[in-house]
Design an enzyme around this catalytic site. Structure first.
Site, PDB file in Angstrom:
ATOM      1  N   ARG A  18       0.872  -1.180   0.000  1.00  0.00           N
ATOM      2  CA  ARG A  18       0.000   0.000   0.000  1.00  0.00           C
ATOM      3  C   ARG A  18       0.902   1.221   0.000  1.00  0.00           C
ATOM      4  NH1 ARG A  18      -0.741   2.321   5.001  1.00  0.00           N
ATOM      5  NH2 ARG A  18      -1.237   0.586   6.351  1.00  0.00           N
ATOM      6  N   HIS A  26      -3.229   4.165   5.423  1.00  0.00           N
ATOM      7  CA  HIS A  26      -4.317   3.196   5.626  1.00  0.00           C
ATOM      8  C   HIS A  26      -5.655   3.829   5.205  1.00  0.00           C
ATOM      9  CE1 HIS A  26      -6.808   0.117   7.463  1.00  0.00           C
ATOM     10  NE2 HIS A  26      -7.446   1.069   8.099  1.00  0.00           N
ATOM     11  N   TYR A  37       4.650   4.937  11.651  1.00  0.00           N
ATOM     12  CA  TYR A  37       4.911   3.532  11.980  1.00  0.00           C
ATOM     13  C   TYR A  37       5.642   2.747  10.882  1.00  0.00           C
ATOM     14  CZ  TYR A  37       0.562   3.004   9.273  1.00  0.00           C
ATOM     15  OH  TYR A  37      -0.395   3.068   8.291  1.00  0.00           O
TER      16      TYR A  37
HETATM   17  C1  LIG Z   1     -13.570  -6.920  13.299  1.00  0.00           C
HETATM   18  C2  LIG Z   1     -12.770  -5.665  13.152  1.00  0.00           C
HETATM   19  N1  LIG Z   1     -11.770  -5.400  14.007  1.00  0.00           N
HETATM   20  C3  LIG Z   1     -11.037  -4.274  13.871  1.00  0.00           C
HETATM   21  C4  LIG Z   1     -11.321  -3.376  12.880  1.00  0.00           C
HETATM   22  C5  LIG Z   1     -10.492  -2.112  12.727  1.00  0.00           C
HETATM   23  N2  LIG Z   1      -9.707  -2.200  11.497  1.00  0.00           N
HETATM   24  C6  LIG Z   1     -10.049  -1.546  10.372  1.00  0.00           C
HETATM   25  S1  LIG Z   1      -8.986  -1.824   9.103  1.00  0.00           S
HETATM   26  C7  LIG Z   1      -8.024  -2.835  10.068  1.00  0.00           C
HETATM   27  C8  LIG Z   1      -6.776  -3.469   9.502  1.00  0.00           C
HETATM   28  C9  LIG Z   1      -7.035  -4.554   8.528  1.00  0.00           C
HETATM   29  O1  LIG Z   1      -5.837  -4.907   7.911  1.00  0.00           O
HETATM   30  P1  LIG Z   1      -5.771  -5.836   6.661  1.00  0.00           P
HETATM   31  O2  LIG Z   1      -6.716  -6.977   6.821  1.00  0.00           O
HETATM   32  O3  LIG Z   1      -4.353  -6.170   6.431  1.00  0.00           O
HETATM   33  O4  LIG Z   1      -6.348  -4.936   5.462  1.00  0.00           O
HETATM   34  P2  LIG Z   1      -5.757  -3.582   4.850  1.00  0.00           P
HETATM   35  O5  LIG Z   1      -6.409  -2.451   5.592  1.00  0.00           O
HETATM   36  O6  LIG Z   1      -4.283  -3.593   4.989  1.00  0.00           O
HETATM   37  O7  LIG Z   1      -6.203  -3.582   3.432  1.00  0.00           O
HETATM   38  C10 LIG Z   1      -8.541  -2.929  11.366  1.00  0.00           C
HETATM   39  C11 LIG Z   1      -7.925  -3.704  12.441  1.00  0.00           C
HETATM   40  C12 LIG Z   1     -12.400  -3.664  12.022  1.00  0.00           C
HETATM   41  N3  LIG Z   1     -12.741  -2.862  11.023  1.00  0.00           N
HETATM   42  N4  LIG Z   1     -13.108  -4.822  12.167  1.00  0.00           N
END
Ligand SMILES: Cc1ncc(C[n+]2csc(CCOP(=O)(O)OP(=O)(O)O)c2C)c(N)n1
Ligand SMILES: [Mg+2]
Length: 351
Positions: free
Chosen positions: A252, A256, A265
């Site tokens: 990415r 985020h 970070y």
């Molecule tokens: C069940 C849940 N826990 C926590 C969150 C908060 N949250 C939003 S995005 C994220 C990270 C997800 O990372 P990844 O699966 O690697 O996807 P990326 O954002 O890197 O595309 C988190 C923890 C959420 N949306 N849903």
């Protein structure tokens, strides 16, 4: 374990074929299609960030850097297949046929932004991490029971593999041998948490072993590797062999979301080895005689005006009906909520 899942690549960082067995399958139409869609969704993505900065769009999750993973996989789908995206997969859903204007509306908090075109099976973006994996397995099971050859694809990130829903989705799909492809985009981070802090496995692909399904680790910034490997997994599913797990290793480039600052970070030099997927395709096109200045210029103009028209359409959309927030919660509105609704509408009336 990593050596069991070497990264599969068809075109290298300098745009040269490293797997010549695909030479005959790569033709002008495919190259142009990949370039056109990757440029189109990148233009959308950059515009969305600009709109957010201007206060014309809500918080937005950019996908720049992940275009090859999203476009390559979406182009391998058939029109009747199912797509289960996350909040970062607009590159895939727009390529598959979702309207750009509706996608902008989604980021303005509008329920209309979740509506897919009538001729495409696209679920609303899943924000709760990994919840879409069991849904995709379920949709694939339904297709299997109906006796069709349609497949489902679930998009998810590296962080999602730590969720129970990831395992439930893969287990269910494996037990019922359903036509679903679990398409992981490993961008190295779950918001600020690096992958090595949230899993102890060398790869995500190896998690396929536990569920007795094929697992592939591919260069997610190589649009050809993504396209052909995903297509292979879809064909496998269409023939009735069941699910596949694909780990597309990518990066990415930006934050985020527009509410995040990755410099807090991510080490400055991290990600340097990832060559932008569009640049890599450009290099390939130049190396193999597909580059045509006129066509590139025309494509840039076409995609820019399409995105501008989508912004206009989004901004012309009638304002939301605030009563909707209250009206669609219960079949019969409880007295307390009715009171709140009345008070709120009266408050707005006084403004
Ligand atoms: C069940 C849940 N826990 C926590 C969150 C908060 N949250 C939003 S995005 C994220 C990270 C997800 O990372 P990844 O699966 O690697 O996807 P990326 O954002 O890197 O595309 C988190 C923890 C959420 N949306 N849903
Ligand atoms: Mg991630």
């Amino acid at each position: 374990m990593e050596h069991n899942y070497p990264i599969k690549r068809i075109v290298d960082n300098k745009g040269f074929l490293v797997d010549t067995s695909f030479e005959k399958q790569i033709d002008e139409q495919l190259v142009k299609n990949l370039y056109y869609h990757m440029l189109r969704v990148r233009t959308f993505d950059r515009k969305a960030i600009n709109l957010q900065r201007q206060g014309r769009l809500g918080t937005y999750a950019p996908f720049e850097g992940q275009e090859a993973a999203q476009v390559g996989s979406a182009l391998a789908l058939n029109a009747d297949d199912w797509v289960f995206p996350t909040y970062r997969d607009h590159g895939a859903t727009i390529t598959f046929g979702k309207s750009m204007a509706r996608t902008f509306l989604y980021w303005n908090g509008r329920v209309e932004g979740c509506v897919a075109p009538t001729d495409r099976n696209i679920f609303p973006p899943a924000v709760p991490i990994a919840t879409q994996l069991p849904h995709a397995a379920g949709a694939a099971w339904a297709e299997k029971r109906r006796g069709t050859q349609n497949v489902a694809i679930a998009y998810f990130g590296d962080g999602a593999t730590s969720e129970g829903d990831f395992h439930e989705g893969l287990n269910f799909a494996s037990v019922f041998k359903v036509p679903v492809v679990f398409f992981n985009q490993n961008n190295g981070y779950a918001i600020s948490v690096p992958i090595e802090k949230q899993m102890n496995s060398a790869t995500i692909a190896q998690k396929s072993v536990a569920y007795s399904m094929p697992g592939y680790r591919i260069d997610g910034n190589d649009c050809f590797a993504v396209y052909f490997e995903t297509k292979k997994a879809f064909d496998y599913a269409r023939c009735g062999y069941g699910p596949t797990l694909i780990e597309a290793v990518t990066w990415r480039k930006g934050a985020h979301t527009t509410a995040d600052d990755p410099s807090k970070y991510r080490p400055e030099k991290q990600g340097e080895n990832f060559v932008d997927p569009l640049i890599r395709l450009e290099l390939f096109m130049k190396n193999y005689g597909y580059w045509n200045d006129e066509w590139i210029q025309a494509t840039k103009e076409e995609t820019t005006s399409e995105v501008e028209a989508a912004v206009e359409e989004m901004e012309k959309f009638p304002p939301p009906n605030v009563a909707d927030v209250f009206d669609h919660v219960y079949a019969e509105m409880p007295a307390q909520l009715a009171e709140q609704k009345e008070a709120y509408l009266a408050h707005l009336g006084r403004q």
